[in-house]
Design a protein around this motif. Structure first.
Motif, short mmCIF file in Angstrom:
data_model
loop_
_atom_site.label_atom_id
_atom_site.label_comp_id
_atom_site.label_asym_id
_atom_site.label_seq_id
_atom_site.Cartn_x
_atom_site.Cartn_y
_atom_site.Cartn_z
N GLU A 96 0.93 -0.95 0.11
CA GLU A 96 -0.04 -0.06 0.03
C GLU A 96 0.28 0.95 0.20
O GLU A 96 1.87 1.40 0.19
N SER A 97 -0.15 2.25 -0.27
CA SER A 97 1.13 3.61 -0.43
C SER A 97 1.10 3.80 1.08
O SER A 97 0.35 4.16 1.92
N VAL A 98 2.48 5.05 1.05
CA VAL A 98 2.58 5.76 2.35
C VAL A 98 3.35 7.42 2.09
O VAL A 98 3.76 7.49 1.14
N HIS A 99 2.75 7.83 2.93
CA HIS A 99 3.05 9.17 2.58
C HIS A 99 4.24 9.78 3.73
O HIS A 99 4.45 9.00 5.12
N LEU A 100 4.87 10.90 3.76
CA LEU A 100 5.27 11.68 4.67
C LEU A 100 4.77 12.66 4.42
O LEU A 100 5.06 13.48 4.26
N ILE A 101 4.22 13.02 6.44
CA ILE A 101 3.69 14.56 6.57
C ILE A 101 4.05 15.41 7.40
O ILE A 101 4.62 14.45 8.69
N VAL A 102 4.45 16.23 7.20
CA VAL A 102 4.27 17.08 8.09
C VAL A 102 3.46 18.24 8.43
O VAL A 102 2.68 18.42 7.69
N PRO A 103 3.45 18.83 9.41
CA PRO A 103 2.52 19.94 9.40
C PRO A 103 3.16 21.27 9.51
O PRO A 103 4.14 21.98 9.06
N VAL A 191 -10.87 6.42 0.93
CA VAL A 191 -9.21 6.26 1.55
C VAL A 191 -9.46 6.06 3.46
O VAL A 191 -9.74 6.75 4.01
N ASN A 192 -8.70 5.04 3.72
CA ASN A 192 -8.40 4.84 5.14
C ASN A 192 -6.95 5.06 5.15
O ASN A 192 -6.39 4.31 4.93
N ALA A 193 -6.23 6.02 6.49
CA ALA A 193 -4.75 5.98 7.01
C ALA A 193 -4.72 5.38 8.16
O ALA A 193 -5.39 6.30 9.29
N LEU A 194 -3.64 4.90 8.48
CA LEU A 194 -2.95 5.25 9.78
C LEU A 194 -1.01 5.83 9.85
O LEU A 194 -0.90 5.52 9.07
N ALA A 195 -1.42 6.37 10.52
CA ALA A 195 -0.02 7.19 10.96
C ALA A 195 0.79 6.91 12.07
O ALA A 195 -0.15 6.78 13.17
N SER A 210 2.26 7.83 7.33
CA SER A 210 0.42 7.81 6.87
C SER A 210 0.61 6.14 6.34
O SER A 210 1.02 6.79 4.70
N LEU A 211 0.14 5.21 6.14
CA LEU A 211 -0.06 4.63 5.41
C LEU A 211 -1.87 5.00 5.11
O LEU A 211 -2.55 5.05 5.78
N VAL A 212 -1.84 4.78 3.36
CA VAL A 212 -3.64 4.43 2.79
C VAL A 212 -3.65 4.27 2.30
O VAL A 212 -3.07 3.60 1.68
N ALA A 213 -4.84 3.43 2.26
CA ALA A 213 -5.41 2.60 2.05
C ALA A 213 -7.09 2.40 1.42
O ALA A 213 -7.27 3.29 1.67
N PRO A 214 -7.27 1.86 -0.36
CA PRO A 214 -8.78 1.62 -0.37
C PRO A 214 -9.49 1.09 1.06
O PRO A 214 -8.84 0.43 1.69
N ALA A 215 -10.38 2.40 1.65
CA ALA A 215 -11.50 1.29 2.58
C ALA A 215 -11.50 -0.03 2.90
O ALA A 215 -10.98 -0.93 3.78
#
Length: 245
Positions: A96-103, A191-195, A210-215
């Motif tokens: 699954e796709s993975v994002h690196l996220i900053v505030p 889309v569901n995500a877990l971070a 953040s790991l993101v994938a179709p729900a």
């Protein structure tokens, strides 16, 4: 006192405020200094120009990370190559796709994405700003804020779609009881995500994975298994940050 001396003194006051607060709005800066908003804006813009401040997505200001942690501080640009191999590892484990996220103030922004291998997958979101309270990564950043700082960030009140009527209610709704946050279709429909958070050598929250994938492929009941893999990913990133420090 000369105008130059007054300006220097006011700039130093603003620098101290930036060190003490997560965010500083122009209106708050003007109130603290007792000057016009235009004057406060000019001083903050000057601090930004000289590398002491950064402007967030909601036009508030915060201390440049390099000033908070010294010349070896992590910036988004320096964090990406550190994290990238571990994001790729996580994609290899989950497909699954993975994002690196900053505030960025009231928002969060993806600074890197490694796309999953599935035909139906979440694509790159690099550069896209998303309201923090709707994103799994954003919930992590907001959950660590004292109510006073949250009030300064959301000076117009809680987001309308948060369900909270007061900042105190909003603050209470953000408190997490586990080391990860989830978003079930809030930031992006279907889309569901877990971070989980990435911290630096001083235990400062610098980013989130953040790991993101179709729900339908990542339902709530499967989150604990996903969390274990995301946890290993952020631990690997943190270890490399310590090696760099």
């Amino acid at each position: 006192m000369s105008n130059n001396s007054s300006s220097v003194g006011n700039a130093l006051v603003l620098l101290r405020l930036l060190q003490e607060r997560d965010v500083l709005r122009v209106s708050d800066a003007a109130g603290e200094l007792g000057v016009a908003r235009s004057t406060a804006h000019r001083l903050l813009a000057s601090l930004k120009e000289h590398g002491f401040a950064v402007q967030d997505g909601d036009r508030s200001y915060s201390l440049d990370p390099r000033q908070r942690h010294g010349h070896r501080a992590l910036t988004p640009e320096s964090l990406v190559p550190i994290a990238r191999p571990h994001l790729e590892w996580l994609v290899g484990k989950t497909n699954e796709s993975v994002h690196l996220i900053v505030p960025e103030g009231q928002m969060v922004r993806a600074i890197d994405t490694v796309e999953g291998t599935q035909m139906l997958r979440v694509g790159s979101r690099v550069g896209v700003l998303v309201p923090a309270h709707t994103a799994a990564a954003g919930l992590l950043f907001l959950s660590g804020m004292p109510v006073e700082r949250l009030a300064a960030m959301y000076s117009d009140g809680p987001p309308r779609d948060s369900g909270a009527k007061t900042i105190e209610e909003f603050h209470a709704s953000l408190q997490l009881h586990r080391p990860y946050a989830v978003s079930l279709g809030r930031a992006e429909r279907g889309v569901n995500a877990l971070a989980m958070l990435v911290t630096d050598q001083n235990n400062n929250r610098v980013a989130a994975v953040s790991l993101v994938a179709p729900a339908f492929r990542m339902p709530p009941q499967g989150m604990p298994e996903v969390a274990a893999l995301v946890k290993e990913c952020v631990q690997r990133i943190h270890a490399n940050i310590l090696d760099r420090a």
